[in-house]
Design a protein around this motif. Structure first.
Motif, PDB file in Angstrom:
ATOM      1  N   ASP A  93      40.101  36.135  41.802  1.00 58.55           N
ATOM      2  CA  ASP A  93      39.317  36.861  40.801  1.00 58.55           C
ATOM      3  C   ASP A  93      38.185  35.995  40.259  1.00 58.55           C
ATOM      4  OD1 ASP A  93      39.515  39.443  38.853  1.00 58.55           O
ATOM      5  OD2 ASP A  93      38.813  37.681  37.741  1.00 58.55           O
TER       6      ASP A  93
ATOM      7  N   GLY B  78      43.826  37.670  41.328  1.00 54.50           N
ATOM      8  CA  GLY B  78      44.080  39.065  40.990  1.00 54.50           C
ATOM      9  C   GLY B  78      45.468  39.463  41.448  1.00 54.50           C
TER      10      GLY B  78
ATOM     11  N   SER C 266      40.862  42.775  30.887  1.00 58.74           N
ATOM     12  CA  SER C 266      41.979  42.463  31.780  1.00 58.74           C
ATOM     13  C   SER C 266      43.207  41.964  31.006  1.00 58.74           C
ATOM     14  CB  SER C 266      41.546  41.394  32.788  1.00 58.74           C
ATOM     15  OG  SER C 266      41.162  40.213  32.116  1.00 58.74           O
ATOM     16  N   SER C 267      44.346  41.934  31.711  1.00 61.38           N
ATOM     17  CA  SER C 267      45.567  41.311  31.194  1.00 61.38           C
ATOM     18  C   SER C 267      45.798  40.045  31.994  1.00 61.38           C
ATOM     19  CB  SER C 267      46.772  42.238  31.367  1.00 61.38           C
ATOM     20  OG  SER C 267      46.608  43.384  30.573  1.00 61.38           O
ATOM     21  N   ILE C 268      46.042  38.934  31.293  1.00 61.52           N
ATOM     22  CA  ILE C 268      46.129  37.644  31.981  1.00 61.52           C
ATOM     23  C   ILE C 268      47.362  36.862  31.558  1.00 61.52           C
ATOM     24  CG2 ILE C 268      43.622  37.490  32.211  1.00 61.52           C
ATOM     25  CD1 ILE C 268      43.603  35.432  29.910  1.00 61.52           C
TER      26      ILE C 268
ATOM     27  N   VAL D 194      45.551  37.667  36.907  1.00 56.54           N
ATOM     28  CA  VAL D 194      44.673  38.667  36.282  1.00 56.54           C
ATOM     29  C   VAL D 194      45.002  40.056  36.810  1.00 56.54           C
ATOM     30  CG1 VAL D 194      42.296  39.419  35.907  1.00 56.54           C
ATOM     31  CG2 VAL D 194      42.765  37.001  36.265  1.00 56.54           C
ATOM     32  N   GLN D 195      45.293  40.957  35.892  1.00 56.33           N
ATOM     33  CA  GLN D 195      45.418  42.373  36.254  1.00 56.33           C
ATOM     34  C   GLN D 195      44.267  43.119  35.589  1.00 56.33           C
ATOM     35  OE1 GLN D 195      49.078  44.258  34.956  1.00 56.33           O
ATOM     36  NE2 GLN D 195      48.218  46.305  35.208  1.00 56.33           N
ATOM     37  N   SER D 196      43.567  43.917  36.371  1.00 61.13           N
ATOM     38  CA  SER D 196      42.427  44.635  35.801  1.00 61.13           C
ATOM     39  C   SER D 196      42.279  45.997  36.435  1.00 61.13           C
ATOM     40  CB  SER D 196      41.145  43.837  36.044  1.00 61.13           C
ATOM     41  OG  SER D 196      40.035  44.571  35.596  1.00 61.13           O
ATOM     42  N   ASP D 197      41.977  47.008  35.592  1.00 56.45           N
ATOM     43  CA  ASP D 197      41.644  48.308  36.165  1.00 56.45           C
ATOM     44  C   ASP D 197      40.159  48.590  35.967  1.00 56.45           C
ATOM     45  OD1 ASP D 197      41.655  48.731  33.473  1.00 56.45           O
ATOM     46  OD2 ASP D 197      43.328  50.157  33.480  1.00 56.45           O
ATOM     47  N   HIS D 198      39.390  47.528  35.692  1.00 55.18           N
ATOM     48  CA  HIS D 198      37.938  47.666  35.565  1.00 55.18           C
ATOM     49  C   HIS D 198      37.361  48.132  36.903  1.00 55.18           C
ATOM     50  CE1 HIS D 198      33.743  46.455  34.981  1.00 55.18           C
ATOM     51  NE2 HIS D 198      34.000  46.418  33.690  1.00 55.18           N
TER      52      HIS D 198
ATOM     53  N   ARG E  81      36.181  45.646  39.333  1.00 51.61           N
ATOM     54  CA  ARG E  81      37.154  44.673  39.812  1.00 51.61           C
ATOM     55  C   ARG E  81      38.185  45.360  40.714  1.00 51.61           C
ATOM     56  NH1 ARG E  81      38.855  41.076  34.536  1.00 51.61           N
ATOM     57  NH2 ARG E  81      38.210  39.053  35.295  1.00 51.61           N
TER      58      ARG E  81
END
Ligand code: CMX
Ligand code: CO
Length: 150
Positions: A6, A83, A113-115, A131-135, A138
């Protein structure tokens, strides 16, 4: 469990000066800027491509993680962020494999994001971030050949 690199986090003394350097030298674009009080940083995300960034980090205080790092080692690569589709699940699995988590639960990261961080001593000296992201900028996976189904 890792779906992409990421970002690479780089510790800097002067964020504005280094944004100028990275944008002018490499043609990167700043896509997000944030002050994250919880992490003790003022930061910028520079896009390499969707889902892959350089994160420039200036400490808010000398006793923050990045402030201490700068004092000990000077400017340079501070962490590598991978990611993951589900950060809580990745934390659970990694914890069970004996790697120390620095966070008990996911925290707020850049661009919504959540990290979570893993102890560098347990990852061959590399401070590692999940890193988790639903952007939308990303994507979890790149292209058809990168999808988990193959
Ligand atoms: N990479 C690799 N090793 C590191 C490190 C880093 N970034 N930061 C510290 N260390 C090493 C030190 O070199 C030191 O090693 P030695 O004992 O062999 O000398 C050891 O860890 C302890 O260093 P310290 O200066 O005493 O630092 P602390 O133990 O207080 O904290 C750490 C280190 C990793 C636990 C802390 O920095 C932390 O919790 N980091 C996670 C949060 C974070 O870094 N947030 C900023 C980024 C936010 C974002 O990306 O959004
Ligand atoms: Co980071």
């Amino acid at each position: 469990m890792f779906v992409r690199i990421d970002h690479v986090g780089i510790a800097v003394h002067d964020l504005e000066e280094k944004i100028e350097f990275f944008t002018k030298t490499f043609g990167l674009t700043v896509v997000a800027r944030e002050v994250n009080e919880e992490q003790g940083v003022k930061e910028a995300m520079l896009r390499v491509r969707d889902g892959n960034y350089v994160q420039l980090l200036e400490p808010l205080t000398p006793d923050s993680p990045v402030g201490k790092f700068l004092a000990r080692r000077g400017e340079g690569v501070h962490h590598v962020a991978f990611g993951v589709p589900d950060v809580a699940e990745a934390m659970r699995v990694i914890d069970a494999r004996g790697v120390r988590l620095l966070d008990e639960r996911p925290r707020h990261g850049s661009m919504g994001s959540s990290i979570a961080f893993l102890h560098p001593k347990d990852v061959t000296g590399v401070l590692t971030e999940l890193v988790q992201s639903d952007h939308p900028g990303r994507p979890l996976f790149h292209g058809n050949n990168d999808s988990p189904e193959g």
